[in-house]
Design an enzyme around this catalytic site. Structure first.
Site, PDB file in Angstrom:
ATOM      1  N   ARG A  52       0.876  -1.180   0.000  1.00 45.24           N
ATOM      2  CA  ARG A  52       0.000   0.000   0.000  1.00 45.24           C
ATOM      3  C   ARG A  52       0.903   1.216   0.000  1.00 45.24           C
ATOM      4  NH1 ARG A  52      -5.223   1.458   3.627  1.00 45.24           N
ATOM      5  NH2 ARG A  52      -6.076   0.179   1.970  1.00 45.24           N
ATOM      6  N   HIS A  83      -7.536   0.907  -6.397  1.00 47.10           N
ATOM      7  CA  HIS A  83      -7.718   0.039  -5.226  1.00 47.10           C
ATOM      8  C   HIS A  83      -8.385  -1.265  -5.685  1.00 47.10           C
ATOM      9  CE1 HIS A  83      -7.809  -1.100  -1.166  1.00 47.10           C
ATOM     10  NE2 HIS A  83      -8.628  -0.214  -0.643  1.00 47.10           N
ATOM     11  N   GLN A 100     -10.117  -3.736  -3.096  1.00 47.62           N
ATOM     12  CA  GLN A 100     -11.387  -3.250  -2.574  1.00 47.62           C
ATOM     13  C   GLN A 100     -12.513  -3.503  -3.582  1.00 47.62           C
ATOM     14  OE1 GLN A 100     -12.190  -1.587   0.506  1.00 47.62           O
ATOM     15  NE2 GLN A 100     -14.215  -2.106  -0.276  1.00 47.62           N
ATOM     16  N   ASP A 141     -16.930   7.676  -1.421  1.00 47.11           N
ATOM     17  CA  ASP A 141     -15.634   7.546  -0.739  1.00 47.11           C
ATOM     18  C   ASP A 141     -15.330   8.913  -0.117  1.00 47.11           C
ATOM     19  OD1 ASP A 141     -13.096   6.678   0.033  1.00 47.11           O
ATOM     20  OD2 ASP A 141     -12.215   6.863  -1.970  1.00 47.11           O
ATOM     21  N   CYS A 188     -16.139   2.001   0.823  1.00 45.92           N
ATOM     22  CA  CYS A 188     -14.949   1.201   1.132  1.00 45.92           C
ATOM     23  C   CYS A 188     -14.545   1.337   2.593  1.00 45.92           C
ATOM     24  CB  CYS A 188     -13.815   1.582   0.206  1.00 45.92           C
ATOM     25  SG  CYS A 188     -13.314   3.310   0.339  1.00 45.92           S
ATOM     26  N   ARG A 213     -13.661  -8.266   1.763  1.00 49.61           N
ATOM     27  CA  ARG A 213     -12.246  -8.027   1.515  1.00 49.61           C
ATOM     28  C   ARG A 213     -11.459  -9.304   1.806  1.00 49.61           C
ATOM     29  NH1 ARG A 213     -10.033  -2.966   1.742  1.00 49.61           N
ATOM     30  NH2 ARG A 213      -8.216  -4.094   0.978  1.00 49.61           N
TER      31      ARG A 213
HETATM   32  N1  NVA Z   1      -9.729   7.119  -1.295  1.00 51.53           N
HETATM   33  C1  NVA Z   1      -9.373   6.613   0.002  1.00 51.53           C
HETATM   34  C2  NVA Z   1      -9.636   5.143   0.074  1.00 51.53           C
HETATM   35  C3  NVA Z   1      -9.311   4.514   1.400  1.00 51.53           C
HETATM   36  C4  NVA Z   1      -9.542   3.043   1.431  1.00 51.53           C
HETATM   37  C5  NVA Z   1      -7.919   6.924   0.287  1.00 51.53           C
HETATM   38  O1  NVA Z   1      -7.101   6.791  -0.637  1.00 51.53           O
HETATM   39  O2  NVA Z   1      -7.599   7.316   1.410  1.00 51.53           O
HETATM   40  N1   CP Z   2     -11.093   0.170   2.555  1.00 55.56           N
HETATM   41  C1   CP Z   2      -9.833   0.060   2.999  1.00 55.56           C
HETATM   42  O1   CP Z   2      -8.922  -0.180   2.231  1.00 55.56           O
HETATM   43  O2   CP Z   2      -9.697   0.192   4.346  1.00 55.56           O
HETATM   44  P1   CP Z   2      -8.343   0.374   5.168  1.00 55.56           P
HETATM   45  O3   CP Z   2      -7.758   1.707   4.748  1.00 55.56           O
HETATM   46  O4   CP Z   2      -8.752   0.343   6.590  1.00 55.56           O
HETATM   47  O5   CP Z   2      -7.423  -0.744   4.820  1.00 55.56           O
END
Ligand code: NVA
Ligand code: CP
Length: 302
Positions: free
Chosen positions: A102, A129, A132, A220, A260, A288
């Protein structure tokens, strides 16, 4: 499939194959049928951003598959002190059987795959993502039975979630409508992808236009990880891009809501709509685990 770097790389058949395996793994877990398909294998999990769902579901997933997972925070790794990804990739490939990452830049994930010699899974970048959205697609099929003919709607920022939703939903035969404020629209690359599905994709700045006759509405956060400094500016830009009762009223009667998570109630979604659709949203979070186990099996089983 050698890696999971984006959803674009998966054909419709490959997507369905993963979702079918995910359903099977969910059934096995619910019925306490052991499935140690990755016994003896180790997954490294590199996190340059925070996580609740991704970290826990991958770690539990590897455990349930008979393998183990290592949580590798960039705060502790030498990556955090500037060791190049090319070297990290070559070193970790000698210890591990797979890497989950990540991070911010999509290029970093691509480089990890390019310089390493083991499967790489994208667990969120600024660009996409995929894990997800595999879970989201699994959830939609669970609640709706199939994908064909459904209208999926995304309300909000045209970044990682929007990009993967567009790709995944179009691939599986859904129509997609996306509403984002100007300057927050999805990138050219994704718009080009959508051109491959004529008549199936709509982009608008009007959230109520997008939401009309929706079967699934996604949203989101307005400020993603790494954008905390733009919070106030974004609150202004995204005002009106909220999933609320008025929006649900123009959608189809049994319209689902997917988020998400983490959710910011009172911003991108109201408390009322969130709680009315909590069953769908928390099933999505659970999925997930099952969807990622399917990905790990596809990538790491002999
Ligand atoms: N768009 C959000 C998704 C988190 C799972 C982010 O990138 O923080
Ligand atoms: N939706 C998601 O990826 O959650 P986290 O940021 O908690 O991993």
């Amino acid at each position: 499939m050698k890696h999971l770097l984006t959803l674009e790389q998966l054909s419709k058949e490959e997507l369905l194959d993963i979702l079918n395996l995910a359903d099977q793994l969910k059934f096995q877990k619910k019925n306490k049928i052991p499935h140690p398909i990755l016994a003896g294998k180790t997954l490294g999990m590199i996190f340059q951003k925070s996580s609740t769902r991704t970290r826990v579901s991958f770690e539990v997933g590897m455990h349930e598959l008979g393998g183990q997972a290592l949580f590798l925070s960039s705060r502790d790794l030498q990556i955090g002190r500037g060791e190049p990804i090319q070297d990290t990739a070559r070193v970790l490939s000698r210890y591990l059987d797979g890497i989950m990452i990540r991070t911010y830049a999509q290029k970093e994930v691509e480089d990890l795959a390019k310089f390493g010699s083991i499967p790489v899974v994208n667990a969120l970048t600024d660009y996409c993502h995929p894990c997800q959205v595999l879970a989201d697609l699994m959830t939609i099929r669970e609640f709706k039975g199939s994908f064909e003919g459904l209208k999926a709607v995304f309300i909000g920022d045209g970044n990682n979630m929007a990009n993967s939703i567009i790709v995944g939903c179009l691939r599986l035969g859904m129509r997609v409508s996306i509403a984002s404020p100007k300057e927050y629209e999805v990138c050219e690359h994704i718009q080009e992808f959508a051109k491959g599905y004529p008549g199936m994709f709509e982009m608008t700045t009007d959230p109520m236009v997008a939401a009309k006759d929706a079967d699934v509405i996604f949203t989101d956060v307005w400020a993603s990880m790494g954008q905390e400094g733009e919070k106030e500016k974004r609150e202004k830009a995204f005002k009106g891009y909220q999933v609320n009762k008025e929006m649900m009223a123009v959608a189809n009667k049994d319209c689902m809501v997917q988020h998400c998570l983490p959710a910011h109630r009172g911003e991108e979604i109201t408390e009322e709509v969130f709680e009315a659709h909590a069953d769908e949203i928390f099933e999505e979070a659970e999925n997930r685990l099952h969807a990622q186990k399917a990905v790990l099996v596809k990538l790491m089983a002999n």
